[in-house]
Design a protein around this motif. Structure first.
Motif, PDB file in Angstrom:
ATOM      1  N   GLN A 130       0.824  -1.208   0.000  1.00 53.84           N
ATOM      2  CA  GLN A 130       0.000   0.000   0.000  1.00 53.84           C
ATOM      3  C   GLN A 130       0.865   1.267   0.000  1.00 53.84           C
ATOM      4  OE1 GLN A 130      -2.193   0.284   3.659  1.00 53.84           O
ATOM      5  NE2 GLN A 130      -3.828   1.493   2.759  1.00 53.84           N
ATOM      6  N   LYS A 131       1.961   1.238   0.771  1.00 53.44           N
ATOM      7  CA  LYS A 131       2.845   2.409   0.884  1.00 53.44           C
ATOM      8  C   LYS A 131       3.954   2.380  -0.166  1.00 53.44           C
ATOM      9  CE  LYS A 131       0.926   3.864   4.765  1.00 53.44           C
ATOM     10  NZ  LYS A 131       0.180   5.077   4.887  1.00 53.44           N
ATOM     11  N   LYS A 132       3.891   1.381  -1.054  1.00 52.18           N
ATOM     12  CA  LYS A 132       4.887   1.230  -2.131  1.00 52.18           C
ATOM     13  C   LYS A 132       6.319   1.122  -1.593  1.00 52.18           C
ATOM     14  CE  LYS A 132       2.012   3.271  -5.742  1.00 52.18           C
ATOM     15  NZ  LYS A 132       0.930   2.444  -5.363  1.00 52.18           N
ATOM     16  N   ILE A 133       6.441   0.346  -0.529  1.00 50.79           N
ATOM     17  CA  ILE A 133       7.757   0.125   0.078  1.00 50.79           C
ATOM     18  C   ILE A 133       8.325  -1.185  -0.454  1.00 50.79           C
ATOM     19  CG2 ILE A 133       8.898  -0.419   2.272  1.00 50.79           C
ATOM     20  CD1 ILE A 133       7.062   1.742   3.491  1.00 50.79           C
ATOM     21  N   PRO A 134       9.506  -1.121  -1.083  1.00 52.62           N
ATOM     22  CA  PRO A 134      10.102  -2.352  -1.609  1.00 52.62           C
ATOM     23  C   PRO A 134      10.535  -3.279  -0.464  1.00 52.62           C
ATOM     24  CG  PRO A 134      11.578  -0.482  -1.959  1.00 52.62           C
ATOM     25  CD  PRO A 134      10.327   0.055  -1.341  1.00 52.62           C
ATOM     26  N   TYR A 135      10.250  -4.561  -0.622  1.00 55.41           N
ATOM     27  CA  TYR A 135      10.627  -5.546   0.391  1.00 55.41           C
ATOM     28  C   TYR A 135      10.740  -6.918  -0.254  1.00 55.41           C
ATOM     29  CZ  TYR A 135       5.793  -7.196   0.289  1.00 55.41           C
ATOM     30  OH  TYR A 135       4.588  -7.715  -0.107  1.00 55.41           O
ATOM     31  N   LYS A 136      11.391  -7.800   0.454  1.00 54.47           N
ATOM     32  CA  LYS A 136      11.432  -9.212   0.076  1.00 54.47           C
ATOM     33  C   LYS A 136      10.678  -9.947   1.163  1.00 54.47           C
ATOM     34  CE  LYS A 136      16.034  -9.652  -1.668  1.00 54.47           C
ATOM     35  NZ  LYS A 136      17.338 -10.216  -1.388  1.00 54.47           N
ATOM     36  N   SER A 137       9.980 -10.999   0.807  1.00 57.71           N
ATOM     37  CA  SER A 137       9.312 -11.787   1.841  1.00 57.71           C
ATOM     38  C   SER A 137       9.844 -13.212   1.817  1.00 57.71           C
ATOM     39  CB  SER A 137       7.797 -11.771   1.639  1.00 57.71           C
ATOM     40  OG  SER A 137       7.460 -12.384   0.421  1.00 57.71           O
ATOM     41  N   TYR A 138       9.806 -13.821   2.985  1.00 55.94           N
ATOM     42  CA  TYR A 138      10.267 -15.194   3.159  1.00 55.94           C
ATOM     43  C   TYR A 138       9.186 -15.973   3.886  1.00 55.94           C
ATOM     44  CZ  TYR A 138      14.846 -12.997   2.489  1.00 55.94           C
ATOM     45  OH  TYR A 138      15.908 -12.280   2.007  1.00 55.94           O
ATOM     46  N   CYS A 139       9.005 -17.211   3.463  1.00 58.78           N
ATOM     47  CA  CYS A 139       8.040 -18.084   4.135  1.00 58.78           C
ATOM     48  C   CYS A 139       8.777 -19.340   4.582  1.00 58.78           C
ATOM     49  CB  CYS A 139       6.904 -18.450   3.176  1.00 58.78           C
ATOM     50  SG  CYS A 139       5.724 -19.581   3.918  1.00 58.78           S
TER      51      CYS A 139
ATOM     52  N   ALA B  37      16.805 -17.830  11.047  1.00 55.81           N
ATOM     53  CA  ALA B  37      17.940 -17.330  10.258  1.00 55.81           C
ATOM     54  C   ALA B  37      18.625 -18.478   9.528  1.00 55.81           C
ATOM     55  CB  ALA B  37      18.930 -16.596  11.162  1.00 55.81           C
ATOM     56  N   THR B  38      18.786 -19.606  10.209  1.00 52.89           N
ATOM     57  CA  THR B  38      19.437 -20.781   9.609  1.00 52.89           C
ATOM     58  C   THR B  38      18.623 -21.321   8.439  1.00 52.89           C
ATOM     59  OG1 THR B  38      20.406 -21.341  11.745  1.00 52.89           O
ATOM     60  CG2 THR B  38      20.353 -23.094  10.109  1.00 52.89           C
ATOM     61  N   VAL B  39      17.314 -21.500   8.649  1.00 53.25           N
ATOM     62  CA  VAL B  39      16.435 -22.027   7.603  1.00 53.25           C
ATOM     63  C   VAL B  39      16.405 -21.090   6.394  1.00 53.25           C
ATOM     64  CG1 VAL B  39      13.986 -22.439   7.051  1.00 53.25           C
ATOM     65  CG2 VAL B  39      14.978 -23.440   9.089  1.00 53.25           C
ATOM     66  N   LEU B  40      16.425 -19.779   6.651  1.00 55.11           N
ATOM     67  CA  LEU B  40      16.395 -18.805   5.556  1.00 55.11           C
ATOM     68  C   LEU B  40      17.782 -18.581   4.947  1.00 55.11           C
ATOM     69  CD1 LEU B  40      14.002 -16.060   7.007  1.00 55.11           C
ATOM     70  CD2 LEU B  40      13.442 -17.969   5.501  1.00 55.11           C
ATOM     71  N   ARG B  41      18.785 -19.244   5.540  1.00 54.51           N
ATOM     72  CA  ARG B  41      20.185 -19.089   5.112  1.00 54.51           C
ATOM     73  C   ARG B  41      20.615 -17.620   5.154  1.00 54.51           C
ATOM     74  NH1 ARG B  41      18.264 -22.988   1.418  1.00 54.51           N
ATOM     75  NH2 ARG B  41      19.161 -25.040   1.778  1.00 54.51           N
ATOM     76  N   GLN B  42      20.258 -16.967   6.256  1.00 59.23           N
ATOM     77  CA  GLN B  42      20.587 -15.555   6.436  1.00 59.23           C
ATOM     78  C   GLN B  42      21.506 -15.378   7.636  1.00 59.23           C
ATOM     79  OE1 GLN B  42      19.665 -13.203   4.279  1.00 59.23           O
ATOM     80  NE2 GLN B  42      18.468 -14.649   3.091  1.00 59.23           N
TER      81      GLN B  42
ATOM     82  N   GLN C 286      21.693 -10.071  10.889  1.00 57.85           N
ATOM     83  CA  GLN C 286      20.821  -9.260  10.026  1.00 57.85           C
ATOM     84  C   GLN C 286      19.336  -9.579  10.249  1.00 57.85           C
ATOM     85  OE1 GLN C 286      21.766  -9.801   5.886  1.00 57.85           O
ATOM     86  NE2 GLN C 286      20.487  -8.112   5.210  1.00 57.85           N
ATOM     87  N   VAL C 287      19.063 -10.659  10.986  1.00 59.23           N
ATOM     88  CA  VAL C 287      17.682 -11.076  11.265  1.00 59.23           C
ATOM     89  C   VAL C 287      17.332 -10.586  12.675  1.00 59.23           C
ATOM     90  CG1 VAL C 287      16.077 -13.015  11.435  1.00 59.23           C
ATOM     91  CG2 VAL C 287      17.953 -13.089   9.769  1.00 59.23           C
ATOM     92  N   PHE C 288      16.264  -9.792  12.771  1.00 54.59           N
ATOM     93  CA  PHE C 288      15.911  -9.142  14.032  1.00 54.59           C
ATOM     94  C   PHE C 288      14.624  -9.698  14.618  1.00 54.59           C
ATOM     95  CE2 PHE C 288      19.160  -6.554  12.482  1.00 54.59           C
ATOM     96  CZ  PHE C 288      19.601  -5.697  13.488  1.00 54.59           C
ATOM     97  N   LYS C 289      14.602  -9.772  15.955  1.00 56.31           N
ATOM     98  CA  LYS C 289      13.369 -10.166  16.647  1.00 56.31           C
ATOM     99  C   LYS C 289      12.745  -8.918  17.244  1.00 56.31           C
ATOM    100  CE  LYS C 289      16.137 -11.829  20.571  1.00 56.31           C
ATOM    101  NZ  LYS C 289      16.490 -13.031  21.337  1.00 56.31           N
ATOM    102  N   THR C 290      11.426  -8.942  17.342  1.00 45.90           N
ATOM    103  CA  THR C 290      10.650  -7.813  17.859  1.00 45.90           C
ATOM    104  C   THR C 290      10.234  -8.131  19.289  1.00 45.90           C
ATOM    105  OG1 THR C 290       9.809  -7.461  15.618  1.00 45.90           O
ATOM    106  CG2 THR C 290       8.637  -6.349  17.417  1.00 45.90           C
TER     107      THR C 290
ATOM    108  N   ILE D  54      16.010  -8.050   8.277  1.00 49.49           N
ATOM    109  CA  ILE D  54      14.919  -9.012   8.149  1.00 49.49           C
ATOM    110  C   ILE D  54      14.226  -9.100   9.504  1.00 49.49           C
ATOM    111  CG2 ILE D  54      14.371 -11.430   7.644  1.00 49.49           C
ATOM    112  CD1 ILE D  54      17.111 -11.462   6.060  1.00 49.49           C
ATOM    113  N   PHE D  55      12.894  -9.077   9.484  1.00 46.20           N
ATOM    114  CA  PHE D  55      12.138  -9.167  10.737  1.00 46.20           C
ATOM    115  C   PHE D  55      10.789  -9.817  10.453  1.00 46.20           C
ATOM    116  CE2 PHE D  55      11.762  -4.968   8.870  1.00 46.20           C
ATOM    117  CZ  PHE D  55      10.398  -4.759   8.814  1.00 46.20           C
ATOM    118  N   SER D  56      10.017 -10.047  11.493  1.00 43.39           N
ATOM    119  CA  SER D  56       8.754 -10.767  11.349  1.00 43.39           C
ATOM    120  C   SER D  56       7.808 -10.082  10.367  1.00 43.39           C
ATOM    121  CB  SER D  56       8.050 -10.891  12.699  1.00 43.39           C
ATOM    122  OG  SER D  56       6.769 -11.479  12.518  1.00 43.39           O
ATOM    123  N   GLY D  57       7.182 -10.913   9.550  1.00 44.98           N
ATOM    124  CA  GLY D  57       6.178 -10.439   8.614  1.00 44.98           C
ATOM    125  C   GLY D  57       4.806 -10.326   9.258  1.00 44.98           C
ATOM    126  N   GLY D  58       4.739 -10.510  10.577  1.00 42.51           N
ATOM    127  CA  GLY D  58       3.479 -10.330  11.296  1.00 42.51           C
ATOM    128  C   GLY D  58       2.682 -11.599  11.498  1.00 42.51           C
TER     129      GLY D  58
END
Length: 160
Positions: free
Chosen positions: A16-25, A38-43, A47-51, A129-133
């Motif tokens: 909606q805000k036209k913010i570029p992002y990558k998503s991971y599932c 982070a391990t599963v995403l190979r990241q 760089q992977v943050f928790k909220t 990288i952080f939670s997609g909600g």
């Protein structure tokens, strides 16, 4: 890891805000801890943050993002938000307060915007990288883009 076709509220807000992002599932991986994510995403776990959501002596709530392999220094966090003391919010209070459940909490799209502080190490990366909600989803964007929808400060927040 499958290509993500499901959209979370966080992704819809970014769109909606036209913010570029990558998503991971990683929903089918069964992992829960941030380090495992982070391990599963190979990241890089740096760089992977928790909220994390906290409550201060004043009863104000605060959101902190720190690398998944680190621990929040409550004294540093309290100082960053001008509180005498802060403590972690109880899991049962997370959903009614933020609209998110433990393990799927994102700084984007909370019911209310809380003062947010991200560990200064985030500035070392082009994107974080952080939670997609939702459990099983992560998003990646730059701090510059994130700043368009979440007001935050950068501070040293982790236990040394």
């Amino acid at each position: 890891m499958k290509k993500n076709t499901d959209k979370t509220n966080v992704m819809r807000i970014f769109d909606q805000k036209k913010i570029p992002y990558k998503s991971y599932c990683y929903i089918d991986s069964g992992v829960i801890s941030g380090i495992d994510v982070a391990t599963v995403l190979r990241q890089d776990p740096h760089q992977v943050f928790k909220t994390l959501v906290t409550v201060g002596n004043s009863n104000n709530h605060y959101v902190f993002l720190i690398p998944v392999h680190q621990e929040l220094d409550l004294k540093k966090a309290a100082k960053a938000v001008d509180e005498k003391n802060i403590s972690m919010l109880k899991s049962r209070d997370l959903l009614p307060l933020t609209g998110y459940i433990h393990g799927g909490c994102s700084p984007v799209g909370m019911k209310k915007q809380f003062k947010t502080v991200i560990d200064a190490s985030a500035a070392d990366f082009d994107t974080i990288i952080f939670s997609g909600g939702k459990i099983g989803y992560q998003v990646e964007t730059s701090l510059e883009e994130l700043k368009k929808i979440v007001q935050f400060e950068l501070e040293d927040l982790i236990v040394n």
